[in-house]
Write a protein that holds these residues in place. Structure first.
Motif, PDB file in Angstrom:
ATOM      1  N   CYS A   1      -7.874   4.685   1.824  1.00 58.10           N
ATOM      2  CA  CYS A   1      -6.668   3.795   1.971  1.00 58.10           C
ATOM      3  C   CYS A   1      -6.919   2.972   3.192  1.00 58.10           C
ATOM      4  O   CYS A   1      -7.927   2.830   4.049  1.00 58.10           O
TER       5      CYS A   1
ATOM      6  N   LYS B   1       5.481   6.697  -0.089  1.00 59.24           N
ATOM      7  CA  LYS B   1       4.983   6.162   0.939  1.00 59.24           C
ATOM      8  C   LYS B   1       4.385   7.056   1.875  1.00 59.24           C
ATOM      9  O   LYS B   1       5.412   7.833   2.679  1.00 59.24           O
ATOM     10  N   ILE B   2       3.140   7.024   2.213  1.00 53.96           N
ATOM     11  CA  ILE B   2       2.480   7.700   3.296  1.00 53.96           C
ATOM     12  C   ILE B   2       2.071   6.806   4.366  1.00 53.96           C
ATOM     13  O   ILE B   2       1.250   6.035   3.924  1.00 53.96           O
TER      14      ILE B   2
ATOM     15  N   PHE C   1      -7.641  10.078   2.707  1.00 48.73           N
ATOM     16  CA  PHE C   1      -6.330   9.603   1.863  1.00 48.73           C
ATOM     17  C   PHE C   1      -7.006   8.501   1.076  1.00 48.73           C
ATOM     18  O   PHE C   1      -6.657   7.496   0.981  1.00 48.73           O
TER      19      PHE C   1
ATOM     20  N   HIS D   1       0.772  -1.269   0.003  1.00 46.54           N
ATOM     21  CA  HIS D   1      -0.078   0.042  -0.136  1.00 46.54           C
ATOM     22  C   HIS D   1       0.957   1.270   0.210  1.00 46.54           C
ATOM     23  O   HIS D   1       1.704   1.325   1.001  1.00 46.54           O
ATOM     24  N   ASN D   2       0.628   2.222  -0.963  1.00 43.10           N
ATOM     25  CA  ASN D   2       1.287   3.477  -1.169  1.00 43.10           C
ATOM     26  C   ASN D   2       0.998   4.159   0.188  1.00 43.10           C
ATOM     27  O   ASN D   2       1.661   5.111   0.562  1.00 43.10           O
ATOM     28  N   THR D   3      -0.294   4.337   0.612  1.00 42.27           N
ATOM     29  CA  THR D   3      -0.944   4.826   1.792  1.00 42.27           C
ATOM     30  C   THR D   3      -1.386   3.678   2.897  1.00 42.27           C
ATOM     31  O   THR D   3      -2.258   3.120   2.447  1.00 42.27           O
TER      32      THR D   3
ATOM     33  N   GLN E   1       2.663  13.114  -3.017  1.00 40.55           N
ATOM     34  CA  GLN E   1       2.455  11.633  -3.524  1.00 40.55           C
ATOM     35  C   GLN E   1       2.147  11.690  -4.929  1.00 40.55           C
ATOM     36  O   GLN E   1       2.456  10.873  -5.834  1.00 40.55           O
TER      37      GLN E   1
ATOM     38  N   LYS F   1      -0.037  14.487   0.429  1.00 40.06           N
ATOM     39  CA  LYS F   1      -1.027  13.828  -0.450  1.00 40.06           C
ATOM     40  C   LYS F   1      -0.725  14.320  -1.574  1.00 40.06           C
ATOM     41  O   LYS F   1      -0.608  13.496  -2.823  1.00 40.06           O
TER      42      LYS F   1
END
Length: 706
Positions: free
Chosen positions: A244, A224-225, A241, A86-88, A212, A209
């Motif tokens: 997510c 990545k957050i 987000f 997962h990127n977030t 990204q 945000k």
């Protein structure tokens, strides 16, 4: 409960009003209170949490062994898999789960950040410093802070080219974004303690945000957050987000018995001291106590009372070590709260809301919760930013309570009734919705973003945004309120980590030939008060400080104090003691001054001094604080020129009891009245010169009315 102890320690017996605790409280279990209620949450724990380390041996096992005992340890591989996919990601980790110290290390050991750095933001300086120090210790191999693990807080950068894991305050990452809006130095950004919703964290949500999204669209290094918190409205955060994934990580928490008072207690300082000595008399040694109060002055007063009373031969209980914790302390002083207590000694920590979630202190068995917090709230309609002591929210009350359930079962004494608790707001209003937004608007303009069109999680009131732009225009930072770009003056103002009004004052000081003096004043205003005011020694303090007093007001008085302090040399400790000056705060002001002087030099400002000509200094202060002027009217009341609010001079001011026609003020404090603090006298004819556009629309009675 009755107390026979004098709270001032002068031998007079002072009877504290009875403080009764309900005899049979209902235990409240916290380990599942924040359990998975949202379908988006994935629960990682599939077994019971490990038992606590007993208080007696928790410091005897190695640091590496302590890491393996944390609840997050068994979930390392599952977490890394989720972070890869997962990127977030939202991670809810209960207090004590190890999320803040361990997850960045797991990411680093798996090289998920590739060649970039991992940033972990904290709302508070003490958390960034203490956590970085701990994580550096865990790395071992002779590493110190500034090697692989470092930190950056305002006026202090302890990092190097080798640093891969960087803890920093949310304000510092926001400043970095002003110079690199895509934050390319980082490949992983962890926004920790997200539930606190500080103004800087809320702005960072939108900035990271966007960074990204832009990095992905340009095929740049992905970002990545990770959003981490002990508690939050998961659905609200997840929706913001881009829906997510959220994961729930259980901590190691134990039941906490909660006691309420039978009746309300307005004097929560006295009640705190009385309750501490009730615990002190009954509880075993090494059962430490954490007291929540609202600010430095209160904390130091209660610390003094406890130190004095604990030495009274009539007081039962073990020796006491008193530690204080608040934002204005130097980092070295803040670190003392984490030192383990020797056997047969009780540690009591007296703290602001810093200790609610930002830091974890082991060994706490008892909480004393005043139920109060000091908050700054801006009211666009009145034009006043009020510093006010107010009730906490229920969410904050539970956070405070949970600090006692870290190592074993704990107890929380709430210095308010159950009905008072039920009347509290459920959750804290995000700071972005109650603060002056001038600094935020300026910072966003440095990123070419107009605050009206920024992607806030919870949009601030439109009138607050409009007021912020009107103030920036009056300060000369923008040409008009619709502007999305800064003037050359605005670009200079952004370079200072200060309120825009103080940046403007510093940038104006060269023109008035008083940059040396104004640097000192702005630095002293950037730290907690340097003046100590023991309530039982007021007359003595007044006499000793008389030589510093200036008829021009508090700013020049502070300047006089600092000038003499600078000439004292090595005897500064005894000089501070003799003059009732807080040495920690004045030393911090000196450090801040040094940093600001560097920025001024880089900005090409000339370091000039006006010597004893204080008119230039007061005129210069007006260039940034012209919206903070009050005028004396015929009924001997002061009324602000900005929004015509009735105000009074604070009793602590050297101008109290005098009646200059115009006063410039730094802040407003609300107690029984609205009081102006930190004042200077100014002349009516200076006002038009300082801000002609502003005073064209604000009427002034230049002649004193009789």
């Amino acid at each position: 409960m009755d107390s026979k102890y004098s709270l001032i320690g002068n031998g007079n017996k002072l009877n504290i009003s009875q403080f009764k605790i309900k005899p049979k409280p209902t235990p409240i279990l916290f380990n599942r209170r924040n359990g998975p209620s949202s379908p988006k949450k994935v629960k990682l724990n599939d077994s019971e949490s490990k038992p606590s380390l007993a208080n007696g041996n928790k410091f005897k096992i190695s640091i590496q062994e302590q890491r393996t005992k944390l609840p997050v340890y068994d979930k390392k591989n599952k977490l890394l898999d989720l972070i890869k996919r997962h990127n977030t990601l939202i991670i809810l980790g209960e207090t004590g789960s190890g999320k803040t110290t361990q997850i960045p290390q797991y990411i680093n050991s798996a090289r998920l950040q590739n060649n970039g750095k991992i940033a972990i933001t904290q709302p508070r300086r003490v958390a960034a410093v203490s956590i970085a120090t701990r994580v550096a210790q865990e790395f071992g191999n002779g590493q110190t802070v500034g090697d692989t693990v470092g930190y950056t807080v305002r006026f202090e950068d302890v990092t190097s080219k080798r640093t891969k894991i960087k803890y920093l305050t949310d304000g510092m990452l926001l400043r970095e974004a002003m110079f690199d809006n895509l934050l390319m130095e980082y490949t992983v950004i962890i926004l920790d303690e997200a539930h606190e919703r500080t103004i800087n964290t809320d702005v960072l949500f939108g900035i990271v945000k966007n960074a990204q999204k832009v990095r992905e669209s340009r095929n740049l290094e992905p970002l990545k957050i990770i959003i981490m918190s002990a508690t939050m409205d998961v659905d609200h955060f997840s929706k913001y987000f881009n829906n997510c994934q959220a994961v729930y990580l259980e901590g190691r928490t134990y039941p906490v018995n909660v006691f309420y008072t039978v009746k309300p207690h307005d004097d929560y300082q006295t009640a705190s001291v009385a309750t501490f000595f009730k615990i002190h008399r009954e509880a075993p040694a090494n059962h430490d106590v954490l007291i929540f109060l609202t600010g430095q002055e209160e904390i130091e007063a209660v610390a003094h009372q406890i130190r004095v009373l604990s030495k009274d031969p009539e007081v039962e209980g073990p020796p006491v070590r008193v530690c204080t914790l608040y934002a204005a302390q130097p980092s070295s002083q803040q670190m003392t709260v984490f030192n383990p207590s020797p056997q047969n000694l009780r540690k009591v920590i007296i703290s602001t809301n810093i200790a609610e979630t930002s830091v974890t202190i082991t060994g706490i068995k008892y909480i004393i919760d005043s139920g109060m917090v000091k908050a700054r709230t801006y009211h666009p309609a009145t034009g006043l930013e009020l510093l006010k002591v107010q009730r906490i929210s229920q969410e904050q009350a539970w956070q405070r309570t949970g600090r006692a359930g870290r190592d074993s079962e704990g107890t929380c004494y709430r210095l308010y009734t159950r009905s008072q608790f039920e009347m509290m707001q459920k959750s804290t209003i995000p700071e972005i919705q109650r603060a002056n937004l001038t600094s935020v608007a300026l910072q966003l303009l440095a990123l070419d973003i107009h605050a009206l069109y920024f992607d806030f999680m919870d949009k601030p009131p439109e009138d607050a945004i409009t007021t912020a732009f009107e103030q920036l225009k009056l300060l000369g930072a923008i040409d008009n309120v619709e502007s999305s770009s800064l003037t050359s003056l605005g670009e200079q103002m952004v370079k200072f980590p200060l309120d825009p009004r103080f940046s403007k004052i510093l940038l104006s000081a060269s023109n008035f030939g008083c940059l040396v003096e104004v640097l000192t004043i702005v630095s002293l205003l950037s730290v907690e008060s340097i003046l100590l005011s023991p309530p039982n020694k007021r007359e003595q303090v007044q006499m000793i400080r008389q030589k510093f007093f200036s008829a021009y007001g508090d700013h020049i008085t502070l300047l006089n104090i600092y000038r003499e302090f600078s000439n004292v040399g090595q005897n500064c400790r005894s000089w501070c003691h003799e003059h009732y000056i807080n040495m920690r705060n004045i030393l911090q002001a000196r450090e801040v001054r040094s940093q600001l002087e560097e920025i001024c030099t880089r900005a090409g400002l000339t370091l000039s001094s006006c010597g004893s000509q204080m008119e230039q200094v007061r005129r210069c202060l007006l260039t940034g604080l012209f919206m903070n002027v009050a005028e004396l009217h015929r009924d001997r009341q002061y009324i602000t020129l900005d929004k015509r609010q009735v105000v009074s001079i604070h009793p602590s001011s050297v101008l109290h009891g005098q009646q200059p026609h115009f006063v410039l003020f730094t802040e407003v404090v609300q107690t029984t009245k609205r009081y102006l603090r930190l004042l200077s006298t100014v002349e009516g004819e200076w006002l038009q010169e300082a801000a002609p556009d502003y005073f064209r629309t604000h009427s002034i009675k230049c002649a004193r009315e009789s």
